[in-house]
Design a protein around this motif. Structure first.
Motif, mmCIF file in Angstrom:
data_model
loop_
_atom_site.group_PDB
_atom_site.id
_atom_site.type_symbol
_atom_site.label_atom_id
_atom_site.label_comp_id
_atom_site.label_asym_id
_atom_site.label_seq_id
_atom_site.Cartn_x
_atom_site.Cartn_y
_atom_site.Cartn_z
ATOM 1 N N ARG A 1 -11.666 4.039 -8.150
ATOM 2 C CA ARG A 1 -10.895 4.657 -7.227
ATOM 3 C C ARG A 1 -11.132 4.234 -6.048
ATOM 4 O O ARG A 1 -9.949 4.098 -4.981
ATOM 5 C CB ARG A 1 -11.414 6.112 -7.236
ATOM 6 N N SER A 2 -12.094 3.584 -5.430
ATOM 7 C CA SER A 2 -12.206 3.074 -4.313
ATOM 8 C C SER A 2 -11.559 1.756 -4.193
ATOM 9 O O SER A 2 -10.773 1.644 -2.922
ATOM 10 C CB SER A 2 -13.771 2.539 -4.033
ATOM 11 N N THR A 3 -11.288 1.127 -5.178
ATOM 12 C CA THR A 3 -10.261 -0.133 -5.030
ATOM 13 C C THR A 3 -8.950 0.364 -4.865
ATOM 14 O O THR A 3 -8.172 -0.226 -3.915
ATOM 15 C CB THR A 3 -10.491 -0.993 -6.320
ATOM 16 N N LEU A 4 -8.310 1.308 -5.644
ATOM 17 C CA LEU A 4 -7.030 1.850 -5.316
ATOM 18 C C LEU A 4 -6.883 2.475 -3.942
ATOM 19 O O LEU A 4 -5.674 2.277 -3.346
ATOM 20 C CB LEU A 4 -6.675 2.832 -6.326
ATOM 21 N N SER A 5 -7.833 3.212 -3.371
ATOM 22 C CA SER A 5 -7.691 3.464 -2.076
ATOM 23 C C SER A 5 -7.844 2.823 -1.147
ATOM 24 O O SER A 5 -6.870 2.941 -0.227
ATOM 25 C CB SER A 5 -9.298 4.463 -1.836
ATOM 26 N N LYS A 6 -8.397 1.535 -1.219
ATOM 27 C CA LYS A 6 -8.354 0.320 -0.303
ATOM 28 C C LYS A 6 -6.912 -0.344 -0.298
ATOM 29 O O LYS A 6 -6.360 -0.701 0.789
ATOM 30 C CB LYS A 6 -9.476 -0.765 -0.736
ATOM 31 N N ILE A 7 -6.398 -0.624 -1.736
ATOM 32 C CA ILE A 7 -5.203 -1.110 -1.769
ATOM 33 C C ILE A 7 -3.823 -0.316 -0.905
ATOM 34 O O ILE A 7 -3.032 -0.760 -0.375
ATOM 35 C CB ILE A 7 -4.677 -1.169 -3.375
ATOM 36 N N GLU A 8 -4.050 1.299 -1.273
ATOM 37 C CA GLU A 8 -3.109 2.152 -0.750
ATOM 38 C C GLU A 8 -3.495 2.168 0.906
ATOM 39 O O GLU A 8 -2.233 2.009 1.605
ATOM 40 C CB GLU A 8 -3.418 3.409 -1.159
ATOM 41 N N ASN A 9 -4.531 1.790 1.267
ATOM 42 C CA ASN A 9 -4.645 2.006 3.014
ATOM 43 C C ASN A 9 -4.355 0.401 3.583
ATOM 44 O O ASN A 9 -4.781 0.488 4.882
ATOM 45 C CB ASN A 9 -6.045 2.565 3.145
ATOM 46 N N GLY A 10 -4.075 -0.518 2.766
ATOM 47 C CA GLY A 10 -3.964 -1.886 3.173
ATOM 48 C C GLY A 10 -5.381 -2.725 3.486
ATOM 49 O O GLY A 10 -5.445 -3.353 4.697
ATOM 50 N N GLY B 1 0.811 -1.373 0.084
ATOM 51 C CA GLY B 1 0.095 0.248 0.152
ATOM 52 C C GLY B 1 0.882 1.190 0.070
ATOM 53 O O GLY B 1 0.429 2.442 -1.006
ATOM 54 N N VAL B 2 1.986 1.308 0.793
ATOM 55 C CA VAL B 2 2.673 2.446 0.966
ATOM 56 C C VAL B 2 3.556 2.693 -0.427
ATOM 57 O O VAL B 2 3.638 3.608 -0.845
ATOM 58 C CB VAL B 2 3.726 2.292 2.117
ATOM 59 N N ARG B 3 3.741 1.481 -0.834
ATOM 60 C CA ARG B 3 4.681 1.383 -2.075
ATOM 61 C C ARG B 3 3.989 2.192 -3.296
ATOM 62 O O ARG B 3 4.444 3.015 -3.938
ATOM 63 C CB ARG B 3 5.229 -0.046 -2.605
ATOM 64 N N VAL B 4 2.644 1.800 -3.403
ATOM 65 C CA VAL B 4 1.704 2.166 -4.619
ATOM 66 C C VAL B 4 1.649 3.740 -4.318
ATOM 67 O O VAL B 4 1.536 4.406 -5.265
ATOM 68 C CB VAL B 4 0.545 1.207 -4.409
ATOM 69 N N ARG B 5 1.464 4.307 -2.931
ATOM 70 C CA ARG B 5 1.189 5.527 -2.879
ATOM 71 C C ARG B 5 2.280 6.327 -3.031
ATOM 72 O O ARG B 5 2.228 7.417 -3.556
ATOM 73 C CB ARG B 5 0.906 5.558 -1.281
#
Length: 206
Positions: free
Chosen positions: A52-61, A27-31
């Motif tokens: 967008r919601s999917t990417l947000s969830k990935i970034e936030n673990g 998540g941190v790496r993607v952000r």
């Protein structure tokens, strides 16, 4: 204020930000990769073809992406899937990319040239690419030779130019012609056609 090529190159060498901290997880790496491109969540999601919601969830673990989602994400970021899990080496940022649309570069005008800096938002570049409209018609319009560190590649896009260098006879160049030379050697370019010629210049900064 006008700026000559030497000033542009000096500024390009001096601009830059500190390298991003090493990510601790996906998540941190993607952000960090997204922020390195100065993309919003919406932009990154659109490039990757994800919600967008999917990417947000990935970034936030908050979710573990499928391999298909990882492939889309890597493709959107312009990197390989393994690079999503590989922290950048110290003082390096892997998988960097920026694109500049027609006419959207940073414009800097001088008496002899009108420069459009390309990939201007990318920091710590090793090359300085820019398009130039050649206004000068005579060597008399220049205040001496242009000289700077590094090597330079010139490619004629439109019109006809004359490339003047300190140690060689002037060369007339037309669309599609190119030259590669030591930029510490004095050099200037003038348009030899009725209209302003346009050229692509790429200067090494390393």
């Amino acid at each position: 204020m006008t700026r000559d090529p030497k000033t542009l190159i000096r500024l390009a060498r001096e601009t830059g930000e500190e390298a991003f901290a090493e990510p601790l997880d996906l998540g941190v790496r993607v952000r960090e990769l997204r922020k390195a491109r100065d993309w919003t969540l919406e932009q990154a999601a659109r490039e990757a073809g994800l919600a967008r919601s999917t990417l947000s969830k990935i970034e936030n673990g908050q979710m573990s992406p499928t391999y298909d989602a990882l492939k889309k994400l890597a493709l959107g970021l312009g990197i390989g899937v393994p690079q999503l899990f590989t922290p950048p080496k110290k003082d390096q940022v892997s998988g960097r990319m920026v694109h500049t649309r027609e006419g959207q570069g940073l414009h800097q005008a001088t008496v002899t040239y009108e420069h459009e800096l390309l990939a201007e938002s990318l920091t710590k570049k090793k090359m300085l690419p820019y398009r130039a409209r050649v206004r000068a018609r005579s060597m008399d319009e220049f205040d001496g030779w242009v000289r700077h560190d590094g090597e330079e590649f010139l490619y004629v896009l439109t019109g006809v130019i004359k490339l003047y260098t300190e140690f060689y006879e002037p060369i007339e160049m037309r669309r599609g012609d190119s030259a590669y030379y030591d930029a510490s050697m004095g050099h200037n370019v003038v348009s030899a056609s009725p209209e302003d010629a346009t050229i692509l210049w790429i200067t090494s900064l390393g």
